[in-house]
Design an enzyme around this catalytic site. Structure first.
Site, short mmCIF file in Angstrom:
data_model
loop_
_atom_site.label_atom_id
_atom_site.label_comp_id
_atom_site.label_asym_id
_atom_site.label_seq_id
_atom_site.Cartn_x
_atom_site.Cartn_y
_atom_site.Cartn_z
N PRO A 151 0.81 -1.22 0.00
CA PRO A 151 0.00 0.00 0.00
C PRO A 151 0.84 1.27 0.00
O PRO A 151 1.97 1.27 0.48
CB PRO A 151 -0.80 -0.10 1.31
N GLY B 284 4.80 4.38 4.88
CA GLY B 284 6.21 4.30 5.27
C GLY B 284 6.91 3.11 4.66
O GLY B 284 7.98 2.71 5.12
N LEU B 285 6.34 2.53 3.61
CA LEU B 285 6.99 1.39 2.95
C LEU B 285 7.72 1.82 1.68
O LEU B 285 8.19 0.98 0.92
CB LEU B 285 5.95 0.30 2.62
N GLY B 286 7.80 3.11 1.46
CA GLY B 286 8.62 3.60 0.34
C GLY B 286 7.92 3.61 -1.00
O GLY B 286 8.57 3.63 -2.05
N SER B 287 6.59 3.61 -0.98
CA SER B 287 5.84 3.52 -2.22
C SER B 287 6.20 4.64 -3.21
O SER B 287 6.39 4.37 -4.41
CB SER B 287 4.34 3.55 -1.89
N ALA C 83 8.95 6.60 -3.52
CA ALA C 83 10.29 6.48 -4.11
C ALA C 83 10.37 5.26 -5.01
O ALA C 83 11.00 5.30 -6.08
CB ALA C 83 11.34 6.40 -3.01
N ALA C 84 9.73 4.16 -4.60
CA ALA C 84 9.77 2.94 -5.42
C ALA C 84 9.07 3.17 -6.75
O ALA C 84 9.56 2.75 -7.81
CB ALA C 84 9.11 1.78 -4.67
N ASP D 253 14.98 6.54 1.24
CA ASP D 253 13.96 5.78 0.49
C ASP D 253 14.41 5.52 -0.94
O ASP D 253 14.30 4.40 -1.45
CB ASP D 253 12.64 6.57 0.43
O1 PMV Z 1 7.77 7.63 5.85
P1 PMV Z 1 8.92 7.17 5.03
O2 PMV Z 1 9.09 5.69 4.97
O3 PMV Z 1 9.02 7.83 3.68
O4 PMV Z 1 10.26 7.57 5.80
C1 PMV Z 1 10.58 8.86 6.13
C2 PMV Z 1 11.91 8.86 6.81
C3 PMV Z 1 12.26 10.19 7.43
O5 PMV Z 1 13.52 10.00 8.06
C4 PMV Z 1 11.25 10.59 8.49
C5 PMV Z 1 12.37 11.29 6.39
C6 PMV Z 1 13.53 11.15 5.43
O6 PMV Z 1 13.54 11.90 4.43
O7 PMV Z 1 14.44 10.33 5.66
#
Ligand code: PMV
Length: 308
Positions: free
Chosen positions: A90, A94-97, A99-100, A141
């Site tokens: 999903p 916070g699983l990098g969707s 950027a992926a 990410d």
């Molecule tokens: O929410 P995510 O998985 O995109 O992670 C963000 C990570 C942070 O350290 C909060 C922000 C960043 O740019 O690294």
């Protein structure tokens, strides 16, 4: 592919180290087909959006930017493309969707034009798309979602982490959208208002991530579990947890997790929990589902390593 941050979210933005792992069984794919008429407007099929690329919602900004930076890099900035992405995890958890998806689209555009790019160029293009869409991402990410190996990341650059951990990591989705942009902004404001207090929390999170990198190399499960619990407590003090993430990490510990913490930007999104055995991991995943998780995944680094 997807990624999870094991340690160092938020503090990584301030130059501290972080450790993240790619999840090779959660895929993101992109396909790109040139439009029949070269000057036709590009279209995008991504999540719930099926329409003109230029009219895609803000949530898909990094994908839109990915098409722009990749067609520019390939020397075909104004040609019509049909772009489709498909993910089996999903978005906004916070699983990098984002950027992926950006990375997969960039690669697909370059493939469509037969233009080669080095890993560094792919990273730079993905960061460009992410930056335009999300402000100032650390790059963690963009790097991890394109990596074959666990990543130790610091100051905008990553190296492969030689992980020797025999343990299982349960990832559980709270079902609520994460708000990375908001939490990163709040931490920044907190840091500007109370540099000493917030800086001390970030320093502690950084020190935990540094120590955890060593524990991952030596495979010290107990030490990692303790560090996960400490990191979650500090992230909560930083203001990026919420009731649901606190309850889920608590449920994971009650079900026998060696440690548990939120992962990624926080206030929604996912938690991770550490288990010593596959049976423990399955039980913890079941308890998290009972506690309201909308999805769970189990990642076993030592098994991934053995895979061809
Ligand atoms: O929410 P995510 O998985 O995109 O992670 C963000 C990570 C942070 O350290 C909060 C922000 C960043 O740019 O690294």
């Amino acid at each position: 592919m997807a990624k999870v941050i094991l340690f160092g979210e938020h503090s990584v933005v301030y130059g501290h180290p972080a450790v993240a792992v790619p999840l090779h069984n959660l895929h993101m794919t992109a396909t790109v087909r040139p439009a029949a008429v070269v000057t036709a407007p590009s279209t995008l099929n991504c999540l719930d959006w099926h329409g003109p690329l230029d009219a895609a919602p803000a949530q898909l900004a990094s994908v839109v930017e990915a098409v722009k930076v990749a067609t520019g890099f390939a020397g075909h900035p104004d040609t019509g493309l049909h772009v489709t992405t498909q993910a089996d995890f999903p978005p906004e958890r916070g699983l990098g969707s984002s950027a992926a998806a950006a990375g997969a689209v960039i690669q697909a555009v370059l493939d469509a034009y037969g233009v080669p790019a080095s890993p560094q160029q792919l990273f730079d293009l993905t960061q460009e798309a992410e930056r335009i869409a999300h402000g100032h991402p650390s790059g963690l990410d963009a790097l991890t979602t394109a990596s074959l190996a666990p990543v130790y990341f610091r100051d905008g650059a990553g190296t492969a982490l030689d992980m020797n951990l025999t343990a299982w990591i349960v990832i559980a989705d709270s079902g609520a959208q994460g708000s990375t942009r908001e939490t990163v902004g709040d931490v920044r404001r907190g840091y500007e208002t109370s540099p000493e207090q917030v800086g001390a929390l970030l320093d502690q999170l950084g020190a935990i991530a540094e120590g955890a990198a060593e524990d991952l190399r030596t495979g010290d499960v107990s030490a990692l579990g303790e560090k996960m619990n400490d990191a979650h407590r500090l992230l909560a003090e930083l203001g990026v947890s919420d009731d649901r993430l606190d309850a889920m990490t608590g449920a994971a510990r009650d079900a026998g997790a060696v440690g548990a913490k939120l992962t990624g930007g926080g206030r929604g999104g996912c938690i991770i929990a550490l288990a010593r055995t596959g049976d423990d991991a399955a039980r913890i995943a079941g308890s998290l589902t009972d506690a309201g998780a909308s999805g769970t995944w189990i990642y076993a680094p030592h098994l991934e390593k053995a895979a061809p």
